[in-house]
Design a protein around this motif. Structure first.
Motif, PDB file in Angstrom:
ATOM      1  N   ARG A 271      15.448 -25.905 -22.131  1.00 34.99           N
ATOM      2  CA  ARG A 271      15.158 -25.495 -23.512  1.00 34.99           C
ATOM      3  C   ARG A 271      15.041 -23.987 -23.628  1.00 34.99           C
ATOM      4  O   ARG A 271      15.556 -23.368 -24.577  1.00 34.99           O
ATOM      5  CB  ARG A 271      13.866 -26.157 -23.991  1.00 34.99           C
ATOM      6  N   ARG A 272      14.369 -23.390 -22.664  1.00 40.45           N
ATOM      7  CA  ARG A 272      14.087 -21.961 -22.745  1.00 40.45           C
ATOM      8  C   ARG A 272      15.358 -21.123 -22.672  1.00 40.45           C
ATOM      9  O   ARG A 272      15.469 -20.099 -23.367  1.00 40.45           O
ATOM     10  CB  ARG A 272      13.115 -21.562 -21.619  1.00 40.45           C
ATOM     11  N   ILE A 273      16.315 -21.521 -21.862  1.00 39.70           N
ATOM     12  CA  ILE A 273      17.534 -20.716 -21.752  1.00 39.70           C
ATOM     13  C   ILE A 273      18.259 -20.644 -23.089  1.00 39.70           C
ATOM     14  O   ILE A 273      18.865 -19.611 -23.423  1.00 39.70           O
ATOM     15  CB  ILE A 273      18.468 -21.266 -20.644  1.00 39.70           C
ATOM     16  N   VAL A 274      18.158 -21.691 -23.901  1.00 40.59           N
ATOM     17  CA  VAL A 274      18.790 -21.677 -25.220  1.00 40.59           C
ATOM     18  C   VAL A 274      18.118 -20.624 -26.093  1.00 40.59           C
ATOM     19  O   VAL A 274      18.787 -19.870 -26.821  1.00 40.59           O
ATOM     20  CB  VAL A 274      18.723 -23.072 -25.872  1.00 40.59           C
ATOM     21  N   GLU A 275      16.785 -20.558 -26.054  1.00 44.37           N
ATOM     22  CA  GLU A 275      16.049 -19.569 -26.854  1.00 44.37           C
ATOM     23  C   GLU A 275      16.413 -18.146 -26.459  1.00 44.37           C
ATOM     24  O   GLU A 275      16.435 -17.240 -27.298  1.00 44.37           O
ATOM     25  CB  GLU A 275      14.546 -19.780 -26.687  1.00 44.37           C
ATOM     26  N   LEU A 276      16.730 -17.943 -25.160  1.00 45.39           N
ATOM     27  CA  LEU A 276      17.019 -16.591 -24.677  1.00 45.39           C
ATOM     28  C   LEU A 276      18.418 -16.107 -25.044  1.00 45.39           C
ATOM     29  O   LEU A 276      18.745 -14.943 -24.834  1.00 45.39           O
ATOM     30  CB  LEU A 276      16.854 -16.533 -23.153  1.00 45.39           C
ATOM     31  N   THR A 277      19.247 -16.997 -25.586  1.00 45.79           N
ATOM     32  CA  THR A 277      20.638 -16.613 -25.847  1.00 45.79           C
ATOM     33  C   THR A 277      20.848 -15.978 -27.212  1.00 45.79           C
ATOM     34  O   THR A 277      21.944 -15.498 -27.501  1.00 45.79           O
ATOM     35  CB  THR A 277      21.568 -17.840 -25.752  1.00 45.79           C
ATOM     36  N   ARG A 278      19.824 -15.940 -28.063  1.00 40.65           N
ATOM     37  CA  ARG A 278      20.110 -15.524 -29.440  1.00 40.65           C
ATOM     38  C   ARG A 278      18.886 -14.911 -30.103  1.00 40.65           C
ATOM     39  O   ARG A 278      17.753 -15.085 -29.669  1.00 40.65           O
ATOM     40  CB  ARG A 278      20.576 -16.740 -30.247  1.00 40.65           C
ATOM     41  N   GLY A 279      19.152 -14.169 -31.175  1.00 39.57           N
ATOM     42  CA  GLY A 279      18.100 -13.632 -32.032  1.00 39.57           C
ATOM     43  C   GLY A 279      17.189 -12.645 -31.327  1.00 39.57           C
ATOM     44  O   GLY A 279      17.587 -11.945 -30.398  1.00 39.57           O
ATOM     45  N   ARG A 280      15.942 -12.613 -31.775  1.00 34.95           N
ATOM     46  CA  ARG A 280      14.986 -11.648 -31.241  1.00 34.95           C
ATOM     47  C   ARG A 280      14.673 -11.907 -29.770  1.00 34.95           C
ATOM     48  O   ARG A 280      14.252 -10.999 -29.062  1.00 34.95           O
ATOM     49  CB  ARG A 280      13.686 -11.702 -32.050  1.00 34.95           C
ATOM     50  N   GLU A 281      14.859 -13.115 -29.314  1.00 34.91           N
ATOM     51  CA  GLU A 281      14.521 -13.431 -27.923  1.00 34.91           C
ATOM     52  C   GLU A 281      15.693 -13.262 -26.957  1.00 34.91           C
ATOM     53  O   GLU A 281      15.562 -13.578 -25.769  1.00 34.91           O
ATOM     54  CB  GLU A 281      13.963 -14.847 -27.837  1.00 34.91           C
ATOM     55  N   TYR A 282      16.812 -12.785 -27.451  1.00 32.55           N
ATOM     56  CA  TYR A 282      17.962 -12.570 -26.562  1.00 32.55           C
ATOM     57  C   TYR A 282      17.531 -11.700 -25.376  1.00 32.55           C
ATOM     58  O   TYR A 282      17.046 -10.579 -25.554  1.00 32.55           O
ATOM     59  CB  TYR A 282      19.110 -11.908 -27.325  1.00 32.55           C
ATOM     60  N   THR A 283      17.675 -12.247 -24.165  1.00 28.19           N
ATOM     61  CA  THR A 283      17.182 -11.571 -22.954  1.00 28.19           C
ATOM     62  C   THR A 283      18.251 -11.623 -21.879  1.00 28.19           C
ATOM     63  O   THR A 283      18.286 -12.548 -21.053  1.00 28.19           O
ATOM     64  CB  THR A 283      15.890 -12.239 -22.450  1.00 28.19           C
ATOM     65  N   PRO A 284      19.166 -10.662 -21.868  1.00 29.47           N
ATOM     66  CA  PRO A 284      20.200 -10.673 -20.830  1.00 29.47           C
ATOM     67  C   PRO A 284      19.603 -10.422 -19.444  1.00 29.47           C
ATOM     68  O   PRO A 284      18.595  -9.727 -19.301  1.00 29.47           O
ATOM     69  CB  PRO A 284      21.130  -9.529 -21.254  1.00 29.47           C
ATOM     70  N   LEU A 285      20.222 -11.000 -18.449  1.00 26.46           N
ATOM     71  CA  LEU A 285      19.744 -10.867 -17.071  1.00 26.46           C
ATOM     72  C   LEU A 285      19.632  -9.405 -16.658  1.00 26.46           C
ATOM     73  O   LEU A 285      18.705  -9.019 -15.930  1.00 26.46           O
ATOM     74  CB  LEU A 285      20.694 -11.619 -16.127  1.00 26.46           C
ATOM     75  N   ALA A 286      20.553  -8.570 -17.121  1.00 22.75           N
ATOM     76  CA  ALA A 286      20.546  -7.153 -16.744  1.00 22.75           C
ATOM     77  C   ALA A 286      19.264  -6.457 -17.170  1.00 22.75           C
ATOM     78  O   ALA A 286      18.850  -5.480 -16.532  1.00 22.75           O
ATOM     79  CB  ALA A 286      21.752  -6.446 -17.363  1.00 22.75           C
ATOM     80  N   GLU A 287      18.632  -6.933 -18.252  1.00 26.66           N
ATOM     81  CA  GLU A 287      17.401  -6.295 -18.711  1.00 26.66           C
ATOM     82  C   GLU A 287      16.171  -6.846 -18.001  1.00 26.66           C
ATOM     83  O   GLU A 287      15.118  -6.206 -18.008  1.00 26.66           O
ATOM     84  CB  GLU A 287      17.265  -6.466 -20.225  1.00 26.66           C
ATOM     85  N   VAL A 288      16.280  -8.022 -17.404  1.00 24.97           N
ATOM     86  CA  VAL A 288      15.178  -8.553 -16.591  1.00 24.97           C
ATOM     87  C   VAL A 288      15.166  -7.863 -15.231  1.00 24.97           C
ATOM     88  O   VAL A 288      14.113  -7.425 -14.752  1.00 24.97           O
ATOM     89  CB  VAL A 288      15.305 -10.081 -16.435  1.00 24.97           C
ATOM     90  N   VAL A 289      16.331  -7.758 -14.605  1.00 23.24           N
ATOM     91  CA  VAL A 289      16.416  -7.132 -13.286  1.00 23.24           C
ATOM     92  C   VAL A 289      16.622  -5.633 -13.476  1.00 23.24           C
ATOM     93  O   VAL A 289      17.744  -5.114 -13.430  1.00 23.24           O
ATOM     94  CB  VAL A 289      17.543  -7.749 -12.440  1.00 23.24           C
ATOM     95  N   ASP A 290      15.516  -4.928 -13.727  1.00 23.20           N
ATOM     96  CA  ASP A 290      15.567  -3.468 -13.823  1.00 23.20           C
ATOM     97  C   ASP A 290      14.792  -2.868 -12.658  1.00 23.20           C
ATOM     98  O   ASP A 290      14.359  -3.578 -11.738  1.00 23.20           O
ATOM     99  CB  ASP A 290      15.051  -2.977 -15.183  1.00 23.20           C
ATOM    100  N   GLU A 291      14.603  -1.539 -12.678  1.00 20.98           N
ATOM    101  CA  GLU A 291      13.941  -0.865 -11.555  1.00 20.98           C
ATOM    102  C   GLU A 291      12.523  -1.374 -11.355  1.00 20.98           C
ATOM    103  O   GLU A 291      12.045  -1.520 -10.214  1.00 20.98           O
ATOM    104  CB  GLU A 291      13.926   0.651 -11.790  1.00 20.98           C
ATOM    105  N   ARG A 292      11.818  -1.651 -12.447  1.00 25.09           N
ATOM    106  CA  ARG A 292      10.433  -2.123 -12.332  1.00 25.09           C
ATOM    107  C   ARG A 292      10.382  -3.510 -11.717  1.00 25.09           C
ATOM    108  O   ARG A 292       9.516  -3.805 -10.882  1.00 25.09           O
ATOM    109  CB  ARG A 292       9.780  -2.109 -13.717  1.00 25.09           C
ATOM    110  N   ALA A 293      11.272  -4.391 -12.129  1.00 25.96           N
ATOM    111  CA  ALA A 293      11.295  -5.738 -11.575  1.00 25.96           C
ATOM    112  C   ALA A 293      11.623  -5.717 -10.088  1.00 25.96           C
ATOM    113  O   ALA A 293      11.055  -6.489  -9.302  1.00 25.96           O
ATOM    114  CB  ALA A 293      12.315  -6.594 -12.327  1.00 25.96           C
ATOM    115  N   VAL A 294      12.552  -4.849  -9.691  1.00 27.90           N
ATOM    116  CA  VAL A 294      12.905  -4.739  -8.280  1.00 27.90           C
ATOM    117  C   VAL A 294      11.692  -4.289  -7.468  1.00 27.90           C
ATOM    118  O   VAL A 294      11.381  -4.853  -6.405  1.00 27.90           O
ATOM    119  CB  VAL A 294      14.094  -3.778  -8.095  1.00 27.90           C
ATOM    120  N   VAL A 295      10.966  -3.289  -7.957  1.00 28.52           N
ATOM    121  CA  VAL A 295       9.764  -2.833  -7.263  1.00 28.52           C
ATOM    122  C   VAL A 295       8.715  -3.938  -7.250  1.00 28.52           C
ATOM    123  O   VAL A 295       8.029  -4.150  -6.233  1.00 28.52           O
ATOM    124  CB  VAL A 295       9.227  -1.540  -7.910  1.00 28.52           C
ATOM    125  N   ASN A 296       8.574  -4.674  -8.335  1.00 31.36           N
ATOM    126  CA  ASN A 296       7.642  -5.809  -8.344  1.00 31.36           C
ATOM    127  C   ASN A 296       8.007  -6.830  -7.262  1.00 31.36           C
ATOM    128  O   ASN A 296       7.128  -7.414  -6.624  1.00 31.36           O
ATOM    129  CB  ASN A 296       7.635  -6.489  -9.709  1.00 31.36           C
TER     130      ASN A 296
END
Length: 634
Positions: A271-296
């Motif tokens: 269900r959640r992946i559908v929410e992430l594909t559109r609108g205000r919740e659009y969350t591409p993988l490239a924006e999750v895996v950033d410098e901060r996430a790598v350090v985390n």
């Protein structure tokens, strides 16, 4: 470049993140530009020719067929590493049906887009097949790319658990960084024979004091049902690290398979992946895996004494997002990240005990409160890592998340920052005239962290085993096992050495291992300088060490050196060359010869796809000249 937030962050965390971002500015900017261009095109299937599109939904029926004819409803790719051979992946066979139903209920269509290979290092340990193991990560990345290349999809669900599988899925998906993606785990098997007892039987077998039947009984009592092996090796390190990178649903890592909660979490991912594909919740993988996430991710690894394989996997994952992470970043973070968990082989507890003590949610809260994680990151659960300090529960049939106790329920397994097991992360970098290497000291007693002894040189595990059984190593010794690097033979894991080395240590000898191979989560009580780079096969100085040379390994001072006059060492010829392609055959190895010729060094992620250094030559004319970075496989 993503500017790290510095309020309440530990200054070293902020400094390391800032320099990672600074050195990555050019490559990261180019990557994000490419991702933005792909996202701007919208669902690619809307622009497919009619024949192409018809092929894409030919196997669908009913509402799914109608939905995919247009571009209004999102299309979701399922990419899975399911097979029946791996206990950790066997539970995945039910997941696609659950995910399809959940996605359909959320207004989407999920299709099984592709399967990727998944091999078990436990089965191939000490066998020729292990020489394909590290290469399988990049094969998985390429297979993931093939699955997603059909351009029918708006998001991806990545199903995998073990060693090379999760990094491979993530590296492949990052080539499609405009797509949202969620990693979907399967969970650990129930606890079996205590790990300490299993280790004792292994050591008795190595000494000839236990027979094969006793050893097999112990092993089968440890690995006994579907689910992930319960020791804290690379598989469970994968789960914890990617959860604190925001790539799992909160608390998903260590929920056992075959339980209602595991099914509910799996369906929620659909269900959640559908929410992430559109609108205000659009969350591409490239924006999750950033410098901060790598350090985390690095912090999560260090705080729990996780697998040394991630000193390569995290470098390779970061590179796929065009972020330049180095071993120096690991080393500097390790000086300020305390060791908060004791999970076998760093202790006696297994991953189920860790989860019962509070697990990932308690660990996340502890590290966030200490300023040792970036809180202001994008995750598949929404903005902010604070969501990951809550645990999933079922309220009747409804999945929800609740607060966890602020402190561990068992401080023999999981501790707060103010009472750590050790003040640092237990992962060190050592360097000297033998090159650079990684050493995991979280399970090594302080009195064993400095070893100076004559070397005994081997080029194969069988040679080492024969010498041990003949009593030739019953003394202070530094075992040098070379030509085990990625260019030599694919960099197999060397778990088989652990019992015999443990026996020597228990006999009171000063013992260490120096190798350009891997030890992974099996790195234990014996100090082991592993992943030595440059490796012997590319002309590294490890190829010049001789029997009887005194080698000094000092984990505290960060030194690895052979005590030989520099002029003499420089004049020595390179010896014991790696096998040529005609010798590296059997068990499918010949199929991977091209990868062996282009694989990068360990400190660059030991990769064959994405940004990797140009290969050094194999053969007698090798030198130690720096390699030039090139783009391979784009």
């Amino acid at each position: 470049m993503t500017e790290p937030r510095t309020d309440h962050l530990h200054p070293v965390l902020a400094e390391v993140t800032a320099r990672v971002a600074a050195r990555s500015t050019r490559t990261r900017t180019a990557y994000l530009d490419r991702v933005a261009a792909a996202a701007a095109e919208g669902p690619a299937r809307a622009g497919l020719a009619c024949s192409n599109l018809a092929h894409g939904f030919a196997a669908c029926s009913g509402p799914d067929r109608l939905a995919l004819r247009g571009s209004i409803r999102p299309g979701i790719a399922i990419v899975s590493a399911y097979n029946d051979l791996l206990s950790a992946h066997q539970p995945l066979h039910e997941f696609p049906g659950w995910l399809k139903e959940a996605a359909r209920a959320a207004g989407s269509v999920a299709q099984f887009a592709g399967g990727v290979p998944a091999m078990c290092d436990g089965i191939t340990q000490g066998r020729a097949g292990m020489e394909l193991s590290l290469f399988s990560r990049d094969v998985i990345a390429m297979a993931t790319g093939v699955a997603l290349s059909h351009e029918m999809f708006d998001g991806a669900l990545l199903l995998g658990v073990c060693d090379k599988i999760v990094p491979g899925l993530l590296i492949g998906a990052l080539s499609f960084g405009h797509l949202p993606a969620i990693l979907v785990p399967a969970g650990p098997m129930p606890s079996g024979l205590p790990n300490a007892e299993k280790a004792k039987v292994r050591q008795r077998f190595a000494e000839g004091r236990a027979d094969r039947e006793e050893l097999l009984a112990a092993e089968s009592a440890s690995y006994h049902s579907p689910g992930t092996c319960t020791f804290y090796g690379t598989a469970n390190s994968n789960q914890l690290v990617v959860e604190l990178m925001g790539l799992h649903l909160p608390g998903a890592s260590f929920v056992p398979p075959g339980t209602p909660l595991r099914r509910a979490l799996t369906e929620e991912a659909g269900r959640r992946i559908v929410e992430l594909t559109r609108g205000r919740e659009y969350t591409p993988l490239a924006e999750v895996v950033d410098e901060r996430a790598v350090v985390n991710g690095v912090v999560a690894l260090l705080a729990t004494g996780g697998s040394t394989n991630h000193t390569m996997h995290l470098v390779a994952i970061a590179a796929a997002a065009r972020i330049q992470l180095t071993w120096d970043d690991f080393a500097d973070l390790s000086t300020v990240v305390p060791l908060l968990a004791r999970i076998y082989p760093n202790g006696t507890a297994d991953i189920n005990h860790f989860a019962a003590a509070g697990g990932v949610p308690t660990l996340a809260g502890t590290l966030l409160d200490a300023g040792l994680l970036h809180p202001d990151v994008r995750t598949v659960a929404g903005d902010g890592l604070h969501r990951y300090r809550r645990e999933p529960v079922l309220d009747g049939d409804r999945l929800t998340w609740r607060e966890v106790p602020p402190r561990s329920l068992d401080e023999e397994v999981l501790r707060p920052v103010d009472r750590p097991f050790a003040p640092d992360g237990g992962l060190r970098m050592v360097s000297g005239n033998l090159g650079r290497a990684v050493i995991k000291v979280s399970a090594v007693a302080p009195e064993h962290r400095v070893v100076e002894a004559p070397a005994r040189v081997f080029t194969g595990q069988e040679e080492f085993t024969a010498a041990f059984r003949a009593g030739e190593l019953d003394r202070d010794v530094v075992v040098v096992l070379r030509h085990q690097g990625p260019r030599a033979n694919g960099m197999p894991e060397l778990h088989g050495l652990t019992p015999a080395l443990g026996v020597l240590l228990d006999r009171g000898h000063r013992v260490a291992l120096v190798t350009d191979g891997r030890m992974s989560g099996a790195s234990g009580t014996v100090p082991a300088a592993i992943q030595v780079t440059p490796e012997a096969a590319t002309g590294g100085p490890l190829a010049k060490v001789r029997d009887g040379d005194v080698v000094r390994l000092d984990a505290g001072a960060g030194r690895l050196e052979v005590l030989v006059d520099p002029a003499e060492l420089a004049a020595r010829p390179l010896v014991d060359g790696p096998p040529d392609d005609t010798a590296w055959t059997g068990t499918g190895r010949e199929l991977f010869a091209a990868l062996r010729r282009v694989v990068g060094p360990a400190d660059h992620g030991a990769g064959v796809v994405g940004p990797v250094p140009a290969p050094a030559p194999l053969g007698p004319d090798r030198d130690l000249a720096p390699t030039k970075a090139v783009e391979v496989g784009r």
